[in-house]
Design a protein around this motif. Structure first.
Motif, PDB file in Angstrom:
ATOM      1  N   GLY A  36     -12.843  -8.259 -21.013  1.00 43.10           N
ATOM      2  CA  GLY A  36     -13.985  -9.161 -21.185  1.00 43.10           C
ATOM      3  C   GLY A  36     -13.946 -10.329 -20.223  1.00 43.10           C
ATOM      4  O   GLY A  36     -14.981 -10.747 -19.686  1.00 43.10           O
ATOM      5  N   LEU A  37     -12.748 -10.872 -19.984  1.00 45.47           N
ATOM      6  CA  LEU A  37     -12.618 -11.986 -19.034  1.00 45.47           C
ATOM      7  C   LEU A  37     -12.963 -11.541 -17.613  1.00 45.47           C
ATOM      8  O   LEU A  37     -13.617 -12.266 -16.860  1.00 45.47           O
ATOM      9  CB  LEU A  37     -11.193 -12.549 -19.083  1.00 45.47           C
ATOM     10  N   GLY A  38     -12.526 -10.336 -17.251  1.00 43.63           N
ATOM     11  CA  GLY A  38     -12.848  -9.821 -15.918  1.00 43.63           C
ATOM     12  C   GLY A  38     -14.334  -9.565 -15.752  1.00 43.63           C
ATOM     13  O   GLY A  38     -14.916  -9.846 -14.698  1.00 43.63           O
ATOM     14  N   LEU A  39     -14.959  -9.045 -16.804  1.00 43.52           N
ATOM     15  CA  LEU A  39     -16.401  -8.792 -16.777  1.00 43.52           C
ATOM     16  C   LEU A  39     -17.175 -10.096 -16.625  1.00 43.52           C
ATOM     17  O   LEU A  39     -18.092 -10.201 -15.808  1.00 43.52           O
ATOM     18  CB  LEU A  39     -16.807  -8.066 -18.057  1.00 43.52           C
ATOM     19  N   VAL A 153     -21.316   0.405 -21.743  1.00 38.36           N
ATOM     20  CA  VAL A 153     -20.041   0.623 -21.070  1.00 38.36           C
ATOM     21  C   VAL A 153     -19.147   1.436 -22.001  1.00 38.36           C
ATOM     22  O   VAL A 153     -18.765   0.968 -23.080  1.00 38.36           O
ATOM     23  CB  VAL A 153     -19.355  -0.716 -20.715  1.00 38.36           C
ATOM     24  N   GLY A 154     -18.834   2.654 -21.603  1.00 37.94           N
ATOM     25  CA  GLY A 154     -18.041   3.533 -22.442  1.00 37.94           C
ATOM     26  C   GLY A 154     -16.563   3.183 -22.450  1.00 37.94           C
ATOM     27  O   GLY A 154     -16.096   2.327 -21.685  1.00 37.94           O
ATOM     28  N   SER A 189     -16.228   3.895 -18.133  1.00 39.31           N
ATOM     29  CA  SER A 189     -15.038   3.105 -17.799  1.00 39.31           C
ATOM     30  C   SER A 189     -13.885   3.976 -17.319  1.00 39.31           C
ATOM     31  O   SER A 189     -12.936   3.474 -16.694  1.00 39.31           O
ATOM     32  CB  SER A 189     -14.579   2.295 -19.009  1.00 39.31           C
ATOM     33  N   ARG A 190     -13.953   5.267 -17.584  1.00 41.50           N
ATOM     34  CA  ARG A 190     -12.876   6.142 -17.132  1.00 41.50           C
ATOM     35  C   ARG A 190     -12.849   6.249 -15.608  1.00 41.50           C
ATOM     36  O   ARG A 190     -11.834   6.632 -15.030  1.00 41.50           O
ATOM     37  CB  ARG A 190     -13.019   7.523 -17.776  1.00 41.50           C
ATOM     38  N   ALA A 219     -14.387  -4.595 -12.064  1.00 45.39           N
ATOM     39  CA  ALA A 219     -14.995  -3.402 -11.475  1.00 45.39           C
ATOM     40  C   ALA A 219     -16.305  -3.051 -12.177  1.00 45.39           C
ATOM     41  O   ALA A 219     -17.317  -2.742 -11.530  1.00 45.39           O
ATOM     42  CB  ALA A 219     -14.020  -2.231 -11.546  1.00 45.39           C
ATOM     43  N   VAL A 220     -16.303  -3.104 -13.503  1.00 46.28           N
ATOM     44  CA  VAL A 220     -17.528  -2.819 -14.266  1.00 46.28           C
ATOM     45  C   VAL A 220     -18.578  -3.888 -13.987  1.00 46.28           C
ATOM     46  O   VAL A 220     -19.760  -3.586 -13.795  1.00 46.28           O
ATOM     47  CB  VAL A 220     -17.221  -2.729 -15.767  1.00 46.28           C
TER      48      VAL A 220
END
Length: 259
Positions: A36-39, A153-154, A189-190, A219-220
């Motif tokens: 979540g922080l990266g997103l 987002v899977g 996400s895979r 990345a997402v």
């Protein structure tokens, strides 16, 4: 080629100019953690974007659309006006979740990102998949109830000792098909994770801690930003499904969302 051009034409874009566009993120413990922080980092680095994040550990799609669910483990919240999210843990007592429909009605986001699914993984039996499918459809309906675009987002790759690859493949296939059939974009996400990176999670062996988690989120987030740019590019990862088409109404006037 024709299909690619259609997707590029239909996908709404963020102009990154004018009045801020709003992105609401809803998720489970992955979103309450480094992912979540990266997103947030990837999205908040863009001009004229306002983000809100609500994550509740252990949550599934049904918890955001059905009976209120009080989390005693962990949760993370960030409103559009806040610079950083606030964490809540066991010491804070039970934390009632806000419903997705209430979050959408109050914040009127232009895009809703639903990062959910890991807590629905344990079985690939037909009855369980059918239940999960209905939960997904209800969540998408709530996300799009005020005309917002929807992105799902899977789950990331998880250790096969916890969830056999056949279970993960079956669930992700159902999720992708259901999400796209209901006018929501699916990001897998895979494409951005390696199950070996869950080794730092010595309790549940599910979570991506440290740099592995933030890297996945970044990345997402980069994928989402790329898909929403005015000039669509080859963003890589994720999946099609008719672009980011969502609700039937326009975004807020001057929000920068192209329709």
């Amino acid at each position: 080629m024709v299909r690619f051009l259609a997707i590029a034409f239909l996908a709404p874009a963020l102009s990154f100019a004018g009045s801020p566009s709003r992105i609401l993120i809803v998720g489970d413990s992955h979103t309450a953690g480094p992912f979540g922080l990266g997103l947030l980092s990837a999205l908040d680095s863009q001009p004229n974007l306002e983000t809100a994040l609500y994550a509740s550990c252990g949550s599934r799609a049904e918890h955001w659309t059905g009976t209120p669910y009080s989390n005693r483990i962990c949760s993370r919240e960030k409103d559009y006006s806040q610079a950083k999210p606030v964490d809540f843990g066991a010491k804070d007592g039970s934390r009632p979740m806000k419903s997705l429909s209430a979050l959408v009605s109050a914040g009127k986001p232009d895009v809703v990102v639903l990062a959910l699914g890991t807590n629905s993984l344990p079985t690939d039996r037909e009855a369980s998949l059918d239940r999960a499918k209905k939960e997904v459809v209800r969540a998408i309906e709530s996300a799009k109830s005020r005309g917002a675009r929807c992105i799902w987002v899977g789950p990331p790759n998880e250790p096969t000792e916890r969830f056999p690859k056949s279970v993960q493949d079956c669930f992700s296939s159902m999720l992708r098909t259901t999400v796209e059939a209901n006018g929501c974009r699916f990001v897998d996400s895979r494409d951005f994770t390696n199950a070996a990176d869950t080794a730092l999670d010595r309790s549940s062996h599910l979570h991506y801690y440290g740099r592995a988690g933030t890297k996945w989120g970044e990345a997402v987030g980069g994928k989402i930003v790329c898909d929403l740019r005015p000039s669509p590019q080859n963003c890589g990862g994720g999946s099609g499904g008719g672009g980011l088409s969502g609700g039937t109404t326009k975004g807020r006037v001057g929000s920068g969302i192209a329709n």
